[in-house]
Design an enzyme around this catalytic site. Sequence first.
Site, short mmCIF file in Angstrom:
data_model
loop_
_atom_site.label_atom_id
_atom_site.label_comp_id
_atom_site.label_asym_id
_atom_site.label_seq_id
_atom_site.Cartn_x
_atom_site.Cartn_y
_atom_site.Cartn_z
N SER A 1 23.05 59.58 61.77
CA SER A 1 22.61 59.66 60.38
C SER A 1 21.15 59.26 60.31
O SER A 1 20.67 58.48 61.14
CB SER A 1 23.43 58.70 59.51
OG SER A 1 22.89 58.63 58.20
N LYS B 1 25.49 53.54 62.84
CA LYS B 1 24.84 54.80 63.22
C LYS B 1 23.64 54.55 64.15
O LYS B 1 23.39 55.35 65.05
CB LYS B 1 24.43 55.59 61.97
CG LYS B 1 25.62 56.13 61.19
CD LYS B 1 26.49 57.06 62.04
CE LYS B 1 27.60 57.70 61.23
NZ LYS B 1 28.35 58.71 61.99
N TYR C 1 26.94 50.58 57.72
CA TYR C 1 26.77 51.99 58.07
C TYR C 1 25.51 52.20 58.91
O TYR C 1 25.55 52.86 59.95
CB TYR C 1 26.73 52.84 56.80
CG TYR C 1 26.64 54.32 57.06
CD1 TYR C 1 27.74 55.03 57.51
CD2 TYR C 1 25.45 55.01 56.85
CE1 TYR C 1 27.67 56.40 57.74
CE2 TYR C 1 25.36 56.36 57.08
CZ TYR C 1 26.47 57.06 57.52
OH TYR C 1 26.38 58.41 57.76
#
Length: 184
Positions: A68, A85, A81
């Site tokens: 991401s 990532k 998150y």
Amino acid sequence: MAEFMAQAGRLDVLVNNAGMMQQAAIEETSFEDWQRSLAVSLTAPFLMIRAALPHLRKTRGSIVNTGSIEGLSANPGHAAYCASKAGLHGLTRAVAVDHGHEGIRCNAVAPGWIDSELNVELIESMPAPAAFRRDIGRIHPVGRTGTAEEVASLVAFLAAEEASFITEQIFTVDGGRMVKLSLP
């Protein structure tokens, strides 16, 4: 992996495409939520890669991980998150270095705002969906959000023989969002 190999007989490409996001500041993120984010976005790809390596050695195969842009920078309230990532991007490079001599390539795509089912549901839940979509489009130099098909096209290329000299790269698919500076 054993079930897949019993059905397919060979493995040429592994695509790790999973993630989950929880909107929460670090102080509001429980240890369990932190662990779940890492399990989905980092541990599961690690386990899949580990299981796939013996088969990919035979075919000189390719691995493509879905990271991401938040593994390269951050949005507020996305610590778990972002960390998961970023870790996946590091794992991508480590696998490429450790297994390139075996003919195994490993790359990642780092999508930005993509019109996934989850993002479309988010847009539709807004009080003014059309205005929200317009505003999201404005943060991208191309003036719109991306499509899953655009990301899939890059994944397919990276998995193909035409990309046989490309490894350990993280490719952003974000309509230029990462390079556009905000005005004060």
